[in-house]
Design an enzyme around this catalytic site. Structure first.
Site, PDB file in Angstrom:
ATOM      1  N   GLY A 196      -9.393   4.121   6.634  1.00  0.00           N
ATOM      2  CA  GLY A 196      -8.872   5.441   6.869  1.00  0.00           C
ATOM      3  C   GLY A 196      -7.540   5.563   7.282  1.00  0.00           C
ATOM      4  O   GLY A 196      -6.851   6.874   6.900  1.00  0.00           O
ATOM      5  N   PHE A 197      -6.720   4.723   7.740  1.00  0.00           N
ATOM      6  CA  PHE A 197      -5.243   5.131   8.151  1.00  0.00           C
ATOM      7  C   PHE A 197      -4.571   3.768   8.129  1.00  0.00           C
ATOM      8  O   PHE A 197      -5.051   2.470   8.249  1.00  0.00           O
ATOM      9  CB  PHE A 197      -5.296   5.473   9.525  1.00  0.00           C
ATOM     10  CG  PHE A 197      -6.004   6.640   9.842  1.00  0.00           C
ATOM     11  CD1 PHE A 197      -5.575   7.959   9.484  1.00  0.00           C
ATOM     12  CD2 PHE A 197      -7.356   6.884  10.121  1.00  0.00           C
ATOM     13  CE1 PHE A 197      -6.277   9.398   9.699  1.00  0.00           C
ATOM     14  CE2 PHE A 197      -8.138   8.065  10.317  1.00  0.00           C
ATOM     15  CZ  PHE A 197      -7.588   9.257  10.125  1.00  0.00           C
ATOM     16  N   GLY A 198      -3.317   3.660   7.861  1.00  0.00           N
ATOM     17  CA  GLY A 198      -2.368   2.636   7.836  1.00  0.00           C
ATOM     18  C   GLY A 198      -1.787   2.363   9.275  1.00  0.00           C
ATOM     19  O   GLY A 198      -2.140   3.306  10.166  1.00  0.00           O
ATOM     20  N   GLY A 199      -1.184   1.338   9.538  1.00  0.00           N
ATOM     21  CA  GLY A 199      -0.594   0.919  10.945  1.00  0.00           C
ATOM     22  C   GLY A 199      -1.652   0.750  11.627  1.00  0.00           C
ATOM     23  O   GLY A 199      -1.174   0.710  13.008  1.00  0.00           O
TER      24      GLY A 199
ATOM     25  N   SER B 129       0.824  -1.216  -0.074  1.00  0.00           N
ATOM     26  CA  SER B 129       0.068   0.052   0.065  1.00  0.00           C
ATOM     27  C   SER B 129       0.956   1.389  -0.013  1.00  0.00           C
ATOM     28  O   SER B 129       1.620   1.486   0.974  1.00  0.00           O
ATOM     29  CB  SER B 129      -1.015   0.018   1.016  1.00  0.00           C
ATOM     30  OG  SER B 129      -1.281   1.204   1.297  1.00  0.00           O
TER      31      SER B 129
ATOM     32  N   HIS C 209      -8.231   1.574  -4.440  1.00  0.00           N
ATOM     33  CA  HIS C 209      -9.041   1.099  -3.611  1.00  0.00           C
ATOM     34  C   HIS C 209      -9.862   2.670  -3.140  1.00  0.00           C
ATOM     35  O   HIS C 209      -9.054   3.335  -2.469  1.00  0.00           O
ATOM     36  CB  HIS C 209      -8.425   0.408  -2.272  1.00  0.00           C
ATOM     37  CG  HIS C 209      -9.391   0.429  -1.156  1.00  0.00           C
ATOM     38  ND1 HIS C 209      -8.845   0.274   0.048  1.00  0.00           N
ATOM     39  CD2 HIS C 209     -10.761   0.234  -1.045  1.00  0.00           C
ATOM     40  CE1 HIS C 209      -9.791  -0.078   1.165  1.00  0.00           C
ATOM     41  NE2 HIS C 209     -10.913   0.165   0.267  1.00  0.00           N
TER      42      HIS C 209
ATOM     43  N   SER D 289       2.280  -0.368   6.158  1.00  0.00           N
ATOM     44  CA  SER D 289       3.526  -0.182   7.468  1.00  0.00           C
ATOM     45  C   SER D 289       4.191  -1.309   7.406  1.00  0.00           C
ATOM     46  O   SER D 289       5.594  -1.069   7.740  1.00  0.00           O
ATOM     47  CB  SER D 289       2.651  -0.040   8.647  1.00  0.00           C
ATOM     48  OG  SER D 289       1.913  -0.728   8.915  1.00  0.00           O
TER      49      SER D 289
ATOM     50  N   MET E 176      -9.013   8.318  -0.635  1.00  0.00           N
ATOM     51  CA  MET E 176     -10.037   8.735   0.443  1.00  0.00           C
ATOM     52  C   MET E 176     -10.540   9.828   0.239  1.00  0.00           C
ATOM     53  O   MET E 176      -9.933  10.828  -0.084  1.00  0.00           O
ATOM     54  CB  MET E 176      -9.319   8.524   1.799  1.00  0.00           C
ATOM     55  CG  MET E 176      -8.636   7.291   2.117  1.00  0.00           C
ATOM     56  SD  MET E 176      -7.964   7.088   3.901  1.00  0.00           S
ATOM     57  CE  MET E 176      -6.983   5.562   3.782  1.00  0.00           C
TER      58      MET E 176
ATOM     59  N   ASP F 235      -4.583   3.963  -1.942  1.00  0.00           N
ATOM     60  CA  ASP F 235      -5.658   4.153  -1.343  1.00  0.00           C
ATOM     61  C   ASP F 235      -6.101   5.658  -1.571  1.00  0.00           C
ATOM     62  O   ASP F 235      -5.537   6.502  -1.098  1.00  0.00           O
ATOM     63  CB  ASP F 235      -5.361   3.976   0.120  1.00  0.00           C
ATOM     64  CG  ASP F 235      -4.968   2.764   0.527  1.00  0.00           C
ATOM     65  OD1 ASP F 235      -6.237   1.812   0.200  1.00  0.00           O
ATOM     66  OD2 ASP F 235      -4.203   2.199   1.268  1.00  0.00           O
TER      67      ASP F 235
ATOM     68  N   HIS G  78      -1.030  -1.127  -4.643  1.00  0.00           N
ATOM     69  CA  HIS G  78      -2.315  -0.758  -4.040  1.00  0.00           C
ATOM     70  C   HIS G  78      -2.320   0.887  -3.587  1.00  0.00           C
ATOM     71  O   HIS G  78      -1.438   1.162  -3.096  1.00  0.00           O
ATOM     72  CB  HIS G  78      -2.400  -1.689  -2.474  1.00  0.00           C
ATOM     73  CG  HIS G  78      -3.790  -1.553  -1.817  1.00  0.00           C
ATOM     74  ND1 HIS G  78      -4.756  -2.063  -2.585  1.00  0.00           N
ATOM     75  CD2 HIS G  78      -4.146  -0.532  -0.803  1.00  0.00           C
ATOM     76  CE1 HIS G  78      -5.886  -1.739  -1.473  1.00  0.00           C
ATOM     77  NE2 HIS G  78      -5.621  -0.905  -0.728  1.00  0.00           N
TER      78      HIS G  78
ATOM     79  N   MET H 131     -12.119   4.664  -1.226  1.00  0.00           N
ATOM     80  CA  MET H 131     -12.986   4.861   0.087  1.00  0.00           C
ATOM     81  C   MET H 131     -13.551   6.285   0.067  1.00  0.00           C
ATOM     82  O   MET H 131     -13.493   7.245   0.462  1.00  0.00           O
ATOM     83  CB  MET H 131     -12.216   4.719   1.060  1.00  0.00           C
ATOM     84  CG  MET H 131     -11.493   3.258   1.555  1.00  0.00           C
ATOM     85  SD  MET H 131      -9.878   3.225   2.363  1.00  0.00           S
ATOM     86  CE  MET H 131      -8.923   3.411   1.119  1.00  0.00           C
TER      87      MET H 131
ATOM     88  N   ASP I 238      -7.107  -6.356   3.665  1.00  0.00           N
ATOM     89  CA  ASP I 238      -6.403  -5.175   3.717  1.00  0.00           C
ATOM     90  C   ASP I 238      -6.651  -4.564   5.311  1.00  0.00           C
ATOM     91  O   ASP I 238      -7.603  -4.313   5.615  1.00  0.00           O
ATOM     92  CB  ASP I 238      -7.112  -4.193   2.683  1.00  0.00           C
ATOM     93  CG  ASP I 238      -6.540  -2.870   2.750  1.00  0.00           C
ATOM     94  OD1 ASP I 238      -5.442  -2.562   3.354  1.00  0.00           O
ATOM     95  OD2 ASP I 238      -7.070  -1.854   2.018  1.00  0.00           O
ATOM     96  N   GLY I 239      -5.354  -4.517   5.712  1.00  0.00           N
ATOM     97  CA  GLY I 239      -5.362  -3.574   7.069  1.00  0.00           C
ATOM     98  C   GLY I 239      -4.589  -4.748   8.081  1.00  0.00           C
ATOM     99  O   GLY I 239      -4.950  -5.617   8.532  1.00  0.00           O
ATOM    100  N   GLY I 240      -3.511  -3.986   8.591  1.00  0.00           N
ATOM    101  CA  GLY I 240      -2.630  -4.813   9.548  1.00  0.00           C
ATOM    102  C   GLY I 240      -2.056  -6.098   9.330  1.00  0.00           C
ATOM    103  O   GLY I 240      -1.846  -7.041   9.935  1.00  0.00           O
TER     104      GLY I 240
ATOM    105  N   MET J  77     -11.938  -6.009   4.492  1.00  0.00           N
ATOM    106  CA  MET J  77     -10.993  -4.936   5.341  1.00  0.00           C
ATOM    107  C   MET J  77     -10.956  -5.680   6.797  1.00  0.00           C
ATOM    108  O   MET J  77     -11.871  -6.146   7.288  1.00  0.00           O
ATOM    109  CB  MET J  77     -11.852  -3.747   5.432  1.00  0.00           C
ATOM    110  CG  MET J  77     -12.045  -2.778   4.392  1.00  0.00           C
ATOM    111  SD  MET J  77     -10.472  -2.205   3.558  1.00  0.00           S
ATOM    112  CE  MET J  77      -9.598  -1.557   4.864  1.00  0.00           C
TER     113      MET J  77
HETATM  114  C1  DX5 Z   1      -6.652   1.510   5.158  1.00  0.00           C
HETATM  115  C2  DX5 Z   1      -6.197   1.046   3.800  1.00  0.00           C
HETATM  116  C3  DX5 Z   1      -5.032   0.283   3.955  1.00  0.00           C
HETATM  117  C4  DX5 Z   1      -3.680   0.698   4.672  1.00  0.00           C
HETATM  118  C5  DX5 Z   1      -3.375  -0.602   5.157  1.00  0.00           C
HETATM  119  O1  DX5 Z   1      -7.789   2.275   5.144  1.00  0.00           O
HETATM  120  O2  DX5 Z   1      -7.097   0.726   2.995  1.00  0.00           O
HETATM  121  O3  DX5 Z   1      -4.812  -0.135   2.473  1.00  0.00           O
HETATM  122  O4  DX5 Z   1      -2.792   1.544   3.785  1.00  0.00           O
HETATM  123  O5  DX5 Z   1      -2.056  -0.229   5.809  1.00  0.00           O
HETATM  124  P1  DX5 Z   1      -1.411  -1.139   6.894  1.00  0.00           P
HETATM  125  O6  DX5 Z   1      -0.806  -2.315   6.030  1.00  0.00           O
HETATM  126  O7  DX5 Z   1      -0.138  -0.549   7.591  1.00  0.00           O
HETATM  127  O8  DX5 Z   1      -2.386  -1.522   7.992  1.00  0.00           O
HETATM  128 ZN    ZN Z   2      -6.760  -0.092   0.878  1.00  0.00          ZN
END
Ligand code: DX5
Ligand code: ZN
Length: 220
Positions: free
Chosen positions: A141-144, A10, A68, A193, A39, A37, A35, A70, A170-172, A136
């Site tokens: 909304g946020f990475g990490g 991402s 993606h 991340s 938003m 993102d 990927h 959002m 996607d996510g974590g 999801m």
């Molecule tokens: C969250 C995004 C993800 C995000 C994943 O809203 O859709 O794609 O960037 O980040 P990590 O891998 O750090 O959770």
């Molecule tokens: Zn995403």
């Protein structure tokens, strides 16, 4: 025939000032897809990048752009993201899934995403219009953020319905969580991340791929 394992870093976790270099480096490190993102500060509480940046990425990327969106109004914007260079464009079930037909007719693969709290059952009615389902594993909304294992039964359900297309998670996603996601039936792994925050991107991508492949479909 089940689809192949793919790793999709991402770019949300990349250095936006040096995006072209980051794309080149992460492609060299083994990324299968990039990927992206998008938003809108409305469907999710954050603003990231939009159509001009997708078009700019398309000029430097050699791997497919997995975009993606959002955003609240994918019907309004879907065709423009495809024209900007999205190979796959994924909109959310919670918004306007009627955008799926527009995505395909514009010439991209269509993805349908579900938030952690959203029931996967309605996705079944859309499967003939999608190439990929995105589950999801964080609140978008946020990475990490921390991986939510409670979403994994949705993936198992999709495979139990006989869905043999792509399932993206996607996510974590990290080397600690990718195995369980693959064992549930996911084959496309977004990681922000975990890759960009590591010292050795190639090593991290290889480790994600190895663990995912070993656990996907019982390590075919
Ligand atoms: C969250 C995004 C993800 C995000 C994943 O809203 O859709 O794609 O960037 O980040 P990590 O891998 O750090 O959770
Ligand atoms: Zn995403």
């Amino acid at each position: 025939m089940l689809p192949p394992v793919r790793i999709a870093p991402s770019l949300l976790s990349a250095d936006f000032v040096r995006l072209a270099d980051e794309v080149r480096k992460v492609e060299e490190a083994g990324a299968d897809w990039l990927h992206v993102d998008v938003m809108d500060g409305h469907f999710v509480p954050n603003l990231t990048i939009g159509i001009p940046v997708v078009a700019a990425l398309k000029k430097v990327a050699t791997k497919p752009l997995d975009v993606h969106i959002m955003i609240t109004d994918p019907i309004e914007y879907a065709e423009r993201y495809v024209r900007a260079g999205a190979s796959t464009l994924t909109c959310h079930l919670e918004t306007q899934p009627d955008a799926l037909a527009l995505i395909r007719s514009a010439g991209a693969h269509a993805g349908l995403a579900v938030n952690p709290e959203t029931d996967v059952a309605p996705v079944r009615d859309w499967l003939d219009q999608v190439d990929m389902v995105l589950v999801m594993s964080v609140h978008p909304g946020f990475g990490g953020q921390k991986f939510m294992p409670e979403v994994l039964p949705k993936i198992e359900k999709l495979r139990a319905w006989g869905w043999e297309g792509d399932i993206q998670i996607d996510g974590g996603i990290s080397t600690a969580t990718v195995g369980d996601a693959a064992a549930a039936g996911a084959n496309v792994f977004v990681a922000g991340s975990a890759i960009f925050g590591s010292a050795d991107w190639a090593g991290t991508i290889a480790a994600l791929r190895e663990t995912a492949t070993a656990r996907f479909a019982g390590g075919r």
